[in-house]
Design an enzyme around this catalytic site. Sequence first.
Site, PDB file in Angstrom:
ATOM      1  N   THR A  27       0.821  -1.213   0.000  1.00  0.00           N
ATOM      2  CA  THR A  27       0.000   0.000   0.000  1.00  0.00           C
ATOM      3  C   THR A  27       0.857   1.266   0.000  1.00  0.00           C
ATOM      4  OG1 THR A  27      -0.172   0.035   2.410  1.00  0.00           O
ATOM      5  CG2 THR A  27      -1.867  -1.196   1.209  1.00  0.00           C
ATOM      6  N   ASP A  28       0.209   2.358  -0.393  1.00  0.00           N
ATOM      7  CA  ASP A  28       0.874   3.658  -0.357  1.00  0.00           C
ATOM      8  C   ASP A  28       0.418   4.419   0.894  1.00  0.00           C
ATOM      9  OD1 ASP A  28      -1.670   4.648  -0.943  1.00  0.00           O
ATOM     10  OD2 ASP A  28      -1.206   5.056  -3.038  1.00  0.00           O
ATOM     11  N   LEU A  29       0.773   5.684   0.985  1.00  0.00           N
ATOM     12  CA  LEU A  29       0.441   6.474   2.175  1.00  0.00           C
ATOM     13  C   LEU A  29      -1.063   6.648   2.390  1.00  0.00           C
ATOM     14  CD1 LEU A  29       3.220   9.204   2.020  1.00  0.00           C
ATOM     15  CD2 LEU A  29       3.079   7.224   3.538  1.00  0.00           C
ATOM     16  N   SER A  30      -1.842   6.496   1.319  1.00  0.00           N
ATOM     17  CA  SER A  30      -3.293   6.651   1.460  1.00  0.00           C
ATOM     18  C   SER A  30      -3.976   5.344   1.865  1.00  0.00           C
ATOM     19  CB  SER A  30      -3.898   7.182   0.158  1.00  0.00           C
ATOM     20  OG  SER A  30      -3.774   6.218  -0.867  1.00  0.00           O
TER      21      SER A  30
END
Length: 151
Positions: A27-30
């Site tokens: 996953t990314d920061l969001s």
Amino acid sequence: MMPDTPQSGRFVSGEHRFAVRVYFEDTDLSGVVYHANYLRYMERARSDMLRVAGIDQRAAHEASEGAYAVRDLRIRYVAPARLDDALLVITTIERIRAASVDIHQRVMRDGLLLADAQVEAAFVAPSGRARRQPAKWLEAFDTVLQKGKPS
């Protein structure tokens, strides 16, 4: 007692089905799966599909016969996947040619389409030039195609 072995996909009516879990690293920061990770899921599913179909990529590579390389890729992202989602990558062989194969892949979550891709994988010699796929591999693909056709 069964030895621990990696998860393997399976063919159902000509479609290869490969389960994937979304981990934090995906996953990314969001909190959604980073776009390039869908490509990783699809690559794993394609490799597993070949293995389950009886195609030994490793032996071909070690014998310097060649390997598959993605020649063309079109992907459409439809909806996001998130941490801990259970995903299913569905892979279908669409067309076989002497030196390449066209593959359709969908990443699904509970029946919802998340990503849809068209992949052309070319068989290339160690020099990088396209070459004919091994005859046994063409036969394996043909068997998969035949199982996916209605009776």
